[in-house]
Write a protein that holds these residues in place. Structure first.
Motif, mmCIF file in Angstrom:
data_model
loop_
_atom_site.group_PDB
_atom_site.id
_atom_site.type_symbol
_atom_site.label_atom_id
_atom_site.label_comp_id
_atom_site.label_asym_id
_atom_site.label_seq_id
_atom_site.Cartn_x
_atom_site.Cartn_y
_atom_site.Cartn_z
ATOM 1 N N ASP A 251 -7.108 6.818 -1.615
ATOM 2 C CA ASP A 251 -6.375 5.677 -1.080
ATOM 3 C C ASP A 251 -7.396 4.601 -0.700
ATOM 4 O O ASP A 251 -8.087 4.712 0.305
ATOM 5 C CB ASP A 251 -5.566 6.139 0.141
ATOM 6 C CG ASP A 251 -4.796 4.996 0.814
ATOM 7 O OD1 ASP A 251 -5.120 3.821 0.575
ATOM 8 O OD2 ASP A 251 -3.879 5.304 1.606
ATOM 9 N N GLN B 158 -7.252 0.014 2.022
ATOM 10 C CA GLN B 158 -8.022 -0.776 2.982
ATOM 11 C C GLN B 158 -9.488 -0.929 2.565
ATOM 12 O O GLN B 158 -10.117 -1.951 2.843
ATOM 13 C CB GLN B 158 -7.936 -0.133 4.371
ATOM 14 C CG GLN B 158 -8.520 -0.989 5.472
ATOM 15 C CD GLN B 158 -8.055 -0.581 6.879
ATOM 16 O OE1 GLN B 158 -8.784 -0.766 7.830
ATOM 17 N NE2 GLN B 158 -6.853 -0.069 7.015
ATOM 18 N N GLY C 205 0.810 -1.208 0.000
ATOM 19 C CA GLY C 205 0.000 0.000 0.000
ATOM 20 C C GLY C 205 0.845 1.259 0.000
ATOM 21 O O GLY C 205 0.577 2.207 -0.738
ATOM 22 N N LYS D 134 -3.856 -4.186 0.137
ATOM 23 C CA LYS D 134 -4.337 -5.202 1.080
ATOM 24 C C LYS D 134 -5.164 -6.340 0.459
ATOM 25 O O LYS D 134 -4.630 -7.402 0.173
ATOM 26 C CB LYS D 134 -5.114 -4.531 2.204
ATOM 27 C CG LYS D 134 -4.217 -3.677 3.104
ATOM 28 C CD LYS D 134 -4.894 -3.306 4.402
ATOM 29 C CE LYS D 134 -3.922 -2.727 5.410
ATOM 30 N NZ LYS D 134 -3.682 -1.289 5.339
HETATM 31 C C1 LIG Z 1 -2.488 -0.405 5.295
HETATM 32 C C2 LIG Z 1 -2.666 0.899 4.616
HETATM 33 C C3 LIG Z 1 -1.609 1.506 3.907
HETATM 34 C C4 LIG Z 1 -0.226 0.927 3.874
HETATM 35 O O1 LIG Z 1 -0.185 -0.309 3.230
HETATM 36 P P1 LIG Z 1 1.096 -1.255 3.402
HETATM 37 O O2 LIG Z 1 0.809 -2.408 2.506
HETATM 38 O O3 LIG Z 1 1.171 -1.616 4.847
HETATM 39 O O4 LIG Z 1 2.277 -0.471 2.972
HETATM 40 C C5 LIG Z 1 -1.878 2.669 3.217
HETATM 41 N N1 LIG Z 1 -3.090 3.239 3.248
HETATM 42 C C6 LIG Z 1 -4.129 2.692 3.922
HETATM 43 C C7 LIG Z 1 -5.448 3.349 3.881
HETATM 44 C C8 LIG Z 1 -3.938 1.524 4.647
HETATM 45 O O5 LIG Z 1 -4.946 1.001 5.350
#
Ligand SMILES: *Cc1c(COP(=O)(O)O)cnc(C)c1O
Length: 390
Positions: free
Chosen positions: A220, A223, A102, A249
């Motif tokens: 973003d 999640q 992410g 994710k």
């Molecule tokens: C988990 C998350 C991230 C980071 O993702 P990683 O795979 O841990 O680098 C970024 N943005 C959101 C909204 C997240 O929930």
């Protein structure tokens, strides 16, 4: 040494772990090294979207691993091309860029936003407004993008060019916009920040403000994406279209992947050697993602997610120690009487794998969880909360 002892001796202590070593799983059920059974409503923080070891998913990745497991990005790959086509077709976006997490997907979105603005307006127009309480990742730049002071420590100097606006306050956002603003970046439901669901009119106002001023809207969906909220992507609840969207994710079904998608306007911003990563577009990982999408991207599956979410919420609200529930689909924040971290640890001891977000309990169950399993999860939570509030 057992697993825990070895971990404590040899792995850097960057996580507070629950006192469990998981060994295997099937669907929404996991087993630890002693054979103890757990209902899982965390799915590895929204990653195992089809639960543990879904049969079709295992077949898809195993077959790909036995065919060709990796190639460099100097070659064309059918799994990656297929995944890109499916995602663009499903979202109406134009192109994708593959990475492994992410944070990386967000780095990519930030780079694209800045390059678009650089190409068109020059180097000065480079600022990105994010929201207070957001979470965008753990790299130095995505920590900067994250609108929480606690993350802006130790690792100075942080990447410049981020400003933080108060969520659901359009005036505050407007006050932060000036001639240097190139993008606004947000999660429509802030996950780590405590399952805060942004107002629809606020998100729509941002989208039209961005469009009018050629400011890019970065959503973003790391999640919230891939069915978690009962739509394929959570921004669909808002009737807006991002210029850039990041996904990670849940899309891999349990393998590491991060994807940045962009709309028509941005599809040619990046040119050879402006971005890349060795493992990006890995065919095994893409095979897993293709399989996940083949299961999740249809109305029947997505409606079932919302139905299960509603069912879960009703049950949760019947628990005495539950004060409120914040929920979209199967993304669930639970406000309780008492300390959520203590409650979560006790739930785990009682056979329920659950996580927290800020001072809430948080559930991100596998999207395939059954109502019987939800009943079981709620019963363990009820029992645990009674134990700690007694
Ligand atoms: C988990 C998350 C991230 C980071 O993702 P990683 O795979 O841990 O680098 C970024 N943005 C959101 C909204 C997240 O929930």
């Amino acid at each position: 040494m057992n697993t825990k002892e070895k971990d404590l001796q040899y792995i850097m202590h960057t996580y507070g772990r629950y006192d469990v070593a998981l060994k295997s799983g099937k669907g929404a059920v996991a087993y630890d090294e002693d054979g103890k059974r757990y209902i899982d409503v965390s799915s590895g923080i929204g990653v195992n979207s089809l639960g543990y070891c879904d049969e079709g998913w295992v077949k898809a990745i195993s077959a790909q691993a036995a065919t060709i497991q990796h190639m460099s990005n100097y070659f064309y790959s059918a799994q990656a091309s297929d995944l890109a086509e499916t995602l663009c077709t499903l979202t109406g976006l134009a192109k994708v860029c593959f990475g492994n997490s992410g944070a990386e997907a967000n780095e990519c979105a930030i780079k694209i936003a800045r390059k678009y603005s650089f190409d068109k307006y020059g180097a000065e127009r480079n600022e990105i407004i994010t929201l207070q309480n957001s979470f965008h990742g753990r790299t130095v730049t995505t920590l900067s993008a994250t609108g929480q002071e606690v993350f802006h420590n130790y690792f100075f100097p942080f990447t410049q060019g981020f400003k933080y606006a108060e969520p659901n306050n359009l005036d505050d956002l407007k006050n932060n916009i000036d001639e240097k603003t190139c993008a606004v970046m947000l999660e429509v439901v802030q996950g780590e920040g405590g399952v805060n669901i942004l107002d629809k009119d606020y998100v729509q106002a941002i989208a039209s403000l961005c469009e009018k001023n050629d400011i890019l809207l970065i959503i973003d969906e790391v999640q919230t994406g891939v069915g978690r909220t009962g739509k394929l992507f959570a921004h669909e609840h808002y009737g807006v279209k991002p210029d850039l969207m990041t996904v990670a994710k849940g899309i891999g079904g349990g393998l590491p992947i991060g994807i940045c998608l962009c709309g028509e306007k941005l599809k040619d911003v990046m040119s050879p050697s402006t971005h890349g990563t060795t493992f990006g577009a890995n065919p095994v990982v893409c095979a897993g993602a293709n399989y996940v999408l083949s299961r999740v991207a249809n109305a029947e599956f997505l409606n079932a997610v919302e139905e299960k979410g509603k069912y879960l919420e009703e049950k949760l609200l019947k628990i005495e120690a539950v004060k409120s529930v914040r929920r979209l689909g199967l993304m669930v924040g639970i406000e309780i009487d008492g300390d959520a971290h203590e409650a979560a640890a006790k739930c785990v001891a009682n056979g329920l794998l659950i996580i927290t977000a800020k001072d809430l309990l948080r559930m991100l169950p596998p999207l395939t969880i059954t109502t019987d399993e939800l009943d079981e999860a709620v019963a363990i939570l009820d029992k645990t909360l009674k134990e700690i509030t007694e």
